[in-house]
Design an enzyme around this catalytic site. Structure first.
Site, PDB file in Angstrom:
ATOM      1  N   HIS A 115     -13.533  27.852 -37.330  1.00 42.56           N
ATOM      2  CA  HIS A 115     -13.378  28.935 -37.664  1.00 42.56           C
ATOM      3  C   HIS A 115     -12.133  29.237 -38.384  1.00 42.56           C
ATOM      4  O   HIS A 115     -11.936  29.323 -39.629  1.00 42.56           O
ATOM      5  CB  HIS A 115     -13.818  30.086 -36.964  1.00 42.56           C
ATOM      6  N   ASP A 136     -11.063  35.768 -43.746  1.00 40.77           N
ATOM      7  CA  ASP A 136     -11.832  35.650 -42.124  1.00 40.77           C
ATOM      8  C   ASP A 136     -13.132  36.379 -42.418  1.00 40.77           C
ATOM      9  O   ASP A 136     -14.075  35.866 -41.951  1.00 40.77           O
ATOM     10  CB  ASP A 136     -10.829  36.597 -41.510  1.00 40.77           C
ATOM     11  N   GLU A 191      -5.228  37.036 -29.829  1.00 39.45           N
ATOM     12  CA  GLU A 191      -6.248  38.012 -29.465  1.00 39.45           C
ATOM     13  C   GLU A 191      -7.100  37.273 -28.121  1.00 39.45           C
ATOM     14  O   GLU A 191      -7.499  37.768 -27.425  1.00 39.45           O
ATOM     15  CB  GLU A 191      -7.323  38.463 -30.552  1.00 39.45           C
ATOM     16  N   ASP A 192      -7.466  36.147 -28.572  1.00 40.05           N
ATOM     17  CA  ASP A 192      -8.454  35.408 -27.746  1.00 40.05           C
ATOM     18  C   ASP A 192      -8.024  34.445 -26.529  1.00 40.05           C
ATOM     19  O   ASP A 192      -8.700  33.975 -25.739  1.00 40.05           O
ATOM     20  CB  ASP A 192      -9.437  34.599 -28.545  1.00 40.05           C
ATOM     21  N   ASP A 245      -6.512  34.159 -34.857  1.00 39.09           N
ATOM     22  CA  ASP A 245      -7.305  34.655 -33.385  1.00 39.09           C
ATOM     23  C   ASP A 245      -6.314  34.178 -32.296  1.00 39.09           C
ATOM     24  O   ASP A 245      -6.996  34.464 -31.126  1.00 39.09           O
ATOM     25  CB  ASP A 245      -8.652  34.116 -33.458  1.00 39.09           C
TER      26      ASP A 245
END
Length: 738
Positions: A61, A153, A90-91, A87
């Site tokens: 992604h 995104d 955040e992840d 990301d």
């Protein structure tokens, strides 16, 4: 997963990474490649244990987002690195500090902006969702690349939504159509805007999308043949001029065909401009403009142009940076066809927006050059972001106003060119020049003639604003202004004026209550707000200030309060109710009265059952044959059909706050004619009483004076005071209300 599958995945990952470097629109230096490689390695490590809903490794992604950023949008290495890492914070276990240490403050700032957007609460409530959008749009101030990567995104998420639940698909697609597609349009990313709109339609109206897609495929052969015939018709003439060019057909997007079908209330077969013909030519910077008009001349030699449909975006590029020459010609088989003439440079700008601007900038090719171009765009949007006083829904709506509007070009009295949104008025023009000019606008001349402030400007108009020290915004201005900048400044001014009236109202109320032996304190304010069915303390003071809560009403409140039985019940049986928003620092509108037409008349009406409008909704009246006036919401499903087929039966309508409404009254004056009497009357009305006159007519007959005046007053008390003052003028015998 088996080792074979993992090996296969790793090979695909390596292939896509190489592809990312290869397809990058910018020329990447060794340092750039090093930065991207480092970002790629961190992203692979951070996401190694994550998979998407489709089962694919999550790393694909961010890699796909980076590819969109690199090739379709054409951003720099910093943006590509930030896209790969978008990301990570955040992840995963990586922190913002880790990224700053490895990649420097710029990448960390962009990733931080993207993380803030992702952490916005996902909520169905419209006001909360609007609040989220507001926060997101405000990150534009930090770095516009945050929004650009967010669009990339969103595009990849829209392309890979098949494995999601249908309700999530609809939510994400609706959000995309509401804010992300207009944002992409505004930045000049037309290709991405088109894809976002089509994908949005695919999930919000799947049947419609499939139907139009199928029909487009069926008609593709005819279109290709038409383009071929058109090319043959102009080819010889273009070749004679030794031009290096290419002719392509560009099918209209499914979404725009759908919009046209709805707007014009026509079936697919009747949409004639399902495609445009694009002539793209090679040119040096010096010959670019000259060649565009040469090609225009050749095309119009062969096909008759529609003179009202010439769009010259070369002399005056759009504020998104778009440049091209658009002409609509009567083509073969008696069909109108749009021809777009662009140089290769213009074509790249149309597809890549500011990235292409940057590439074609002469001289330095560093980040600052790009930032400068992006800053121009930011400055245009700053007005919508500046005013945080409006509520979130209004804010996002105003912001959207600035995104999708088509443009017109008007001239100042000195001959400078100004770009404004379509349907702009002289008031919008005044505020676009300077806030102070806008605030003191008294009138306007367009092409030398006086026009109302609601006059719709057209491209090519020359506009002159007449100002006055004493002029100031009034409520009607909100009906005349269309741009976010003008509306926010007018609202701000009206709000300040209302607060001044509220301050005076508080003093008046304190004095009047004292005469009733009541001291104005928090409890009394709370009681009065509930008694008069208001929301805030400022509402109460404002309505006392303008006189809608008068002496009589205050006495009635005092009497109800001193009633022994009421006091007993209040104190012994239940707690006194508390007004929820009593301390809020705002004056709210009680939308409780529906008025029609320019004169804001009160007429009998019924609310339409198809859309059930409620007070405060944007509405219009429709005169039916047997049921009188039916009131519909502006976005009612039947609205398009009614407005296009029965325009003559539509009456403008709006909800207003009856307690702050201005009323029209007709007065008749009689008396003995004396020198300067008319002057005395008008001065008393305008200067002393500050009342607006809408019409006046004076006649004298053998020494007897008679006058008819139409005035706008706030309430009966205001009118009564005006009548009493007019009677005191020497020579006036009677003043009666007609």
């Amino acid at each position: 997963m088996t080792p074979v599958d993992i090996e296969k995945e790793n090979k695909e990952l390596a292939r896509q990474y190489k592809e990312l470097l290869r397809i990058s629109y910018r020329t990447l230096s060794d340092d750039d490649k090093k930065l991207i490689r480092q970002a790629f390695d961190v992203a692979v490590d951070a996401h190694k244990d994550q998979r998407r809903k489709s089962g694919e490794a999550y790393i694909f992604h961010p890699l796909a987002v980076a590819r969109i950023v690199a090739s379709e949008i054409g951003m720099d290495a910093t943006s590509i690195a930030a896209a790969l890492l978008h990301d990570v914070v955040e992840d995963t276990i990586y922190t913002l500090e880790d990224l700053e240490e490895r990649f420097g403050p710029t990448v960390a700032r962009i990733v931080d902006g993207l993380t803030k957007i992702s952490n916005l609460k996902k909520h169905r409530d419209v006001s909360l969702q609007a609040e989220n959008f507001r926060k997101m749009l405000l990150t534009i101030n930090d770095d516009v690349r945050v929004i650009i990567i967010k669009i990339a995104d969103r595009l990849h998420n829209m392309q890979t939504m098949d494995s999601m639940r249908p309700d999530k698909q609809i939510k994400i697609a609706s959000e995309t159509l509401y804010i992300y597609a207009p944002l992409a349009h505004r930045i000049g990313l037309y290709n991405i805007k088109t894809e976002l709109e089509d994908l949005g339609l695919k999930y919000t109206e799947p049947e419609v999308f499939k139907d139009i897609s199928r029909k487009m495929k069926e008609t593709k052969e005819q279109q290709d043949q038409y383009i071929e015939e058109f090319t043959q018709a102009v080819q010889n003439s273009l070749d004679k001029e030794i031009l290096d060019y290419e002719i392509k057909g560009r099918p209209k997007s499914i979404y725009s065909i759908r919009r046209k079908m709805l707007k014009q209330n026509i079936p697919f077969d009747e949409v004639y401009d399902k495609f445009a013909i694009r002539i793209i030519y090679k040119a040096t910077p010096e010959s670019e403009k000259f060649l565009a008009w040469k090609i225009y001349s050749i095309v119009t030699d062969h096909f008759r142009p529609n003179p009202t449909r010439l769009r010259d975006w070369i002399s005056s590029p759009k504020s998104t940076g778009y440049e091209a020459l658009h002409i609509t010609v009567m083509g073969l088989k008696g069909r109108w066809v749009e021809v777009q003439i662009r140089s290769e440079r213009m074509n790249e700008i149309a597809e890549k927006g500011y990235a292409a601007h940057y590439k074609y900038k002469q001289g330095s090719s560093n980040e600052n050059e790009e930032d400068k171009t992006l800053d121009e765009w930011l400055n245009r949007l700053q007005d919508a972001l500046e005013n945080n006083e409006t509520n979130a829904v209004e804010f996002v709506e105003q912001f959207k106003l600035n995104l999708y509007n088509k443009e017109i070009f008007v001239f100042t009295p000195q001959g400078d060119l100004k770009s404004l949104p379509k349907a702009a008025t002289p008031l919008d023009f005044a505020f676009s020049i300077h806030t102070e000019i806008g605030m003191h606008t008294r009138g306007a001349r367009v092409n030398g003639k006086l026009v109302p402030l609601s006059h719709e400007l057209k491209s090519g108009d020359q506009v002159e604003i007449i100002t006055s020290e004493h002029a100031k915004p009034n409520n009607n201005w909100l009906d005349y202004a269309t741009t976010a900048r003008a509306r926010s400044k007018i609202k701000s001014s009206l709000k300040d004026e209302k607060k001044t009236i509220a301050e005076d109202g508080k003093v008046i109320l304190t004095r009047k209550l004292r005469s009733q032996k009541i001291t104005l304190d928090e409890n009394i304010i709370n009681e009065m707000v509930i008694y008069f069915k208001l929301k805030t303390s400022l509402d109460l003071f404002y309505r006392v200030g303008i006189g809608t809560i008068d002496n009589k009403m205050i006495k009635e409140y005092a009497a109800s309060r001193s009633s022994a039985i009421v006091s007993f019940f209040k104190n012994k049986i239940r707690k006194a109710p508390v007004a929820e928003h009593v301390d809020k620092d705002e004056i709210t509108d009680k939308y409780d009265l529906l008025v029609f037409g320019r004169d804001e008349q009160k007429l009998d009406y019924t609310l339409a059952a198809c859309c059930n409008p409620i007070p405060g909704d944007k509405v219009f009246g429709f005169t039916t044959v047997s049921d009188g006036i039916k009131v519909h919401k502006q976005n009612c499903p039947n609205s398009i059909s009614l407005q296009s087929n029965y325009a003559y039966r539509i009456i403008p309508a709006k909800w207003i706050d009856s307690s702050a409404q201005e009323f029209r009254a007709d007065l008749e004056l009689t008396g003995i004619d004396t020198l300067g009497l008319v002057n005395h009357v008008t001065r008393e009305i305008s200067e002393h009483m500050h009342v607006n006159m809408r019409g006046l007519n004076f006649t004298t007959n053998d020494g007897v004076f008679k006058g008819n005046i139409t005035v706008i007053v706030q309430n009966k008390k205001h009118l009564h005071r005006l009548i009493e003052n007019l009677k005191k003028i020497n020579g006036i015998d009677k003043v009666i209300r007609l």
